[in-house]
Design an enzyme around this catalytic site. Structure first.
Site, PDB file in Angstrom:
ATOM      1  N   HIS A   1     -45.159 -12.500  15.064  1.00  0.00           N
ATOM      2  CA  HIS A   1     -46.502 -12.787  14.553  1.00  0.00           C
ATOM      3  C   HIS A   1     -46.511 -12.899  13.037  1.00  0.00           C
ATOM      4  CE1 HIS A   1     -46.496  -8.280  14.707  1.00  0.00           C
ATOM      5  NE2 HIS A   1     -47.089  -8.400  13.527  1.00  0.00           N
TER       6      HIS A   1
ATOM      7  N   HIS B   1     -47.982  -9.838   6.274  1.00  0.00           N
ATOM      8  CA  HIS B   1     -46.569  -9.698   6.647  1.00  0.00           C
ATOM      9  C   HIS B   1     -46.171 -10.681   7.741  1.00  0.00           C
ATOM     10  CE1 HIS B   1     -48.398  -6.742   9.546  1.00  0.00           C
ATOM     11  NE2 HIS B   1     -47.490  -7.217  10.373  1.00  0.00           N
TER      12      HIS B   1
ATOM     13  N   GLU C   1     -41.855  -7.111   8.969  1.00  0.00           N
ATOM     14  CA  GLU C   1     -41.846  -6.136  10.065  1.00  0.00           C
ATOM     15  C   GLU C   1     -40.798  -6.600  11.067  1.00  0.00           C
ATOM     16  OE1 GLU C   1     -45.488  -6.251  12.363  1.00  0.00           O
ATOM     17  OE2 GLU C   1     -45.093  -4.314  13.301  1.00  0.00           O
TER      18      GLU C   1
END
Ligand code: CO
Length: 134
Positions: free
Chosen positions: A7, A79, A130
């Site tokens: 994502h 992010h 991440e």
């Protein structure tokens, strides 16, 4: 080592308005809002055919994204999340190459109930990354 883009996360000032934008204007599939008190965020996921957009809003007084929203009051990209097969192995490899993991360096359970780590943006082209064990 890194796999799919899981994502892209966007911090938003108004989660309902952001969900409406993606649902009504962009015509995407948008989830209900989910509070994640242990991460200090409320999340809404936008499901795209090949990845997801994570809409984030601060939850609680010491949310880790509060400062980001103050700096970017209209919202902004926060992010990128890449999938890895083995989070412990990924963490060892990256720290071995001098990268810093945020927090205590240990994987935490992320928004999808899977272990995640965050890498220091200064070690990755100014991008907060991440990694999620897929
Ligand atoms: Co994320």
């Amino acid at each position: 080592m890194i796999g799919k883009l899981n994502h892209v996360a966007i911090v938003v000032p108004d989660l309902a308005a952001a969900g409406d934008l993606y649902r009504d204007t962009f015509g995407a599939r948008v989830s209900a809002a989910v509070d994640l008190p242990e991460h200090g965020v409320t999340t809404v996921f936008v499901e795209l055919p090949n990845t997801k957009i994570e809409l984030l809003h601060p939850l609680g007084a010491d949310s880790p994204i509060q400062k980001f929203l103050q700096k970017h009051p209209t919202g902004g990209i926060h992010h990128l999340c890449y999938e890895v097969d083995d989070i412990e192995q990924a963490a060892r490899r990256l720290t071995g190459k001098g990268m810093r993991i945020l927090g205590d360096g240990k994987p935490k359970i992320g928004a999808h109930g899977k272990p995640v780590i965050f890498l220091h943006p200064a070690d990755a082209l100014g991008t907060l990354i991440e990694l999620e064990q897929a």
